[in-house]
Design a protein around this motif. Structure first.
Motif, mmCIF file in Angstrom:
data_model
loop_
_atom_site.group_PDB
_atom_site.id
_atom_site.type_symbol
_atom_site.label_atom_id
_atom_site.label_comp_id
_atom_site.label_asym_id
_atom_site.label_seq_id
_atom_site.Cartn_x
_atom_site.Cartn_y
_atom_site.Cartn_z
ATOM 1 N N LEU A 172 0.955 -1.187 0.149
ATOM 2 C CA LEU A 172 0.119 0.029 -0.146
ATOM 3 C C LEU A 172 0.974 1.292 0.043
ATOM 4 O O LEU A 172 0.498 2.094 -0.739
ATOM 5 C CB LEU A 172 -1.008 0.131 1.303
ATOM 6 N N LEU A 173 1.834 1.248 0.788
ATOM 7 C CA LEU A 173 2.750 2.427 0.932
ATOM 8 C C LEU A 173 3.421 2.625 -0.351
ATOM 9 O O LEU A 173 3.717 3.705 -0.903
ATOM 10 C CB LEU A 173 3.653 2.368 1.885
ATOM 11 N N ARG A 219 0.979 4.216 -2.855
ATOM 12 C CA ARG A 219 0.603 5.371 -2.684
ATOM 13 C C ARG A 219 1.640 6.660 -3.008
ATOM 14 O O ARG A 219 1.431 7.882 -3.235
ATOM 15 C CB ARG A 219 0.201 5.717 -1.181
ATOM 16 N N THR A 268 -4.892 3.066 -5.950
ATOM 17 C CA THR A 268 -4.312 2.020 -5.065
ATOM 18 C C THR A 268 -5.145 1.058 -4.708
ATOM 19 O O THR A 268 -4.871 -0.114 -4.726
ATOM 20 C CB THR A 268 -3.776 2.755 -3.940
ATOM 21 N N CYS A 297 -7.108 5.602 2.399
ATOM 22 C CA CYS A 297 -6.807 6.890 2.942
ATOM 23 C C CYS A 297 -6.361 6.805 4.427
ATOM 24 O O CYS A 297 -5.535 6.998 4.947
ATOM 25 C CB CYS A 297 -7.983 7.759 2.822
ATOM 26 N N HIS A 321 -3.464 4.236 5.205
ATOM 27 C CA HIS A 321 -2.248 5.110 4.959
ATOM 28 C C HIS A 321 -1.783 5.973 5.944
ATOM 29 O O HIS A 321 -0.740 6.008 6.176
ATOM 30 C CB HIS A 321 -2.451 5.751 3.549
#
Length: 231
Positions: free
Chosen positions: A178-179, A182, A190, A213, A216
């Motif tokens: 995920l990171l 992003r 994403t 969101c 993250h």
């Protein structure tokens, strides 16, 4: 990955990094790293494709060329055109044991090799895999120590009437993915990629723009909190 797929010759990503300060003062610059990796690759019969981040620190994994390399490696094994990533020194990849552990977990889950020449970590060999396992054990110990410190801090905050949030429990590989996404993609994009790759939220649900969101933000906050606790 079999020898037949690559005519018994692996293609590795050679990753190079220097920070602004190192460019001025360190003897291990980009050229020296490239030379170290090339000699190691020649000794193992590897081909190398190069990615480099110049003038960037290793405080996090959010570096353009590193993320591009990890994205290339994230391709399904049968369609992948590279077999792993190699660095001259582990701190070129990361200065954080936890970050290194997350990359190692990605390598294991997606079946590509991770090599840090200075430490003898080479997951394409049994001995290198053993060294990596030891480092994973150290990372697990570090997480437990951090967890104990975080718990103590939360208890102290509770006694003082303050509230501290808790990060959702995600597999490390999912959080790292995920990171990585992003850094170059919108929240919606994403979510689409995570869902397409079969990765779910901590509660087993599909990703949405809103859940990406929230998670993250929590992951970034957790990284910052870890940096403070381990300083």
């Amino acid at each position: 990955m079999t020898g037949d797929e690559h005519s018994f010759r692996l293609t590795m990503i050679g990753y190079l990094r220097v920070s602004t300060e190192e460019q001025a003062s360190s003897g291990l610059g980009l050229d020296a790293q490239r030379d170290t990796i090339q000699r190691y690759a020649d000794g193992h019969g590897w081909d190398v494709v190069w990615y480099e981040d110049a003038g960037l620190s290793a405080k996090s994994l959010a570096r353009p060329q590193l993320q591009a390399a990890l994205t290339r490696l994230h391709t399904a094994p049968k369609r992948r055109d590279v077999d792993g990533i190699v660095v001259a020194k582990l701190d070129r990849l990361s200065r954080s044991v936890a970050d290194f552990a997350s990359v190692l977990e990605l390598a294991r889950s997606r079946k590509w090799a991770l090599v840090a020449i200075d430490l003898g970590v080479d997951t394409s060999t049994p001995t290198g895999e053993l060294v990596a396992n030891v480092m994973m054990s150290v990372a697990q110990w570090e997480r437990r120590v951090i967890g104990e410190r975080t718990s103590a801090a939360m208890q102290a905050a509770k006694r003082q009437g303050r509230h501290m949030g808790r990060v959702s429990v995600l597999p490390e590989a999912t959080g790292a993915r995920l990171l990585a996404l992003r850094t170059t993609r919108t929240l919606a994009a994403t979510a689409d990629v995570l869902n397409a790759e079969g990765l779910t939220t901590a509660t087993g649900h599909h990703w949405t723009e809103n859940s990406v969101c929230k998670v993250h933000r929590r992951l970034i906050a957790a990284q910052q909190q870890t940096a403070v606790l381990t300083a």
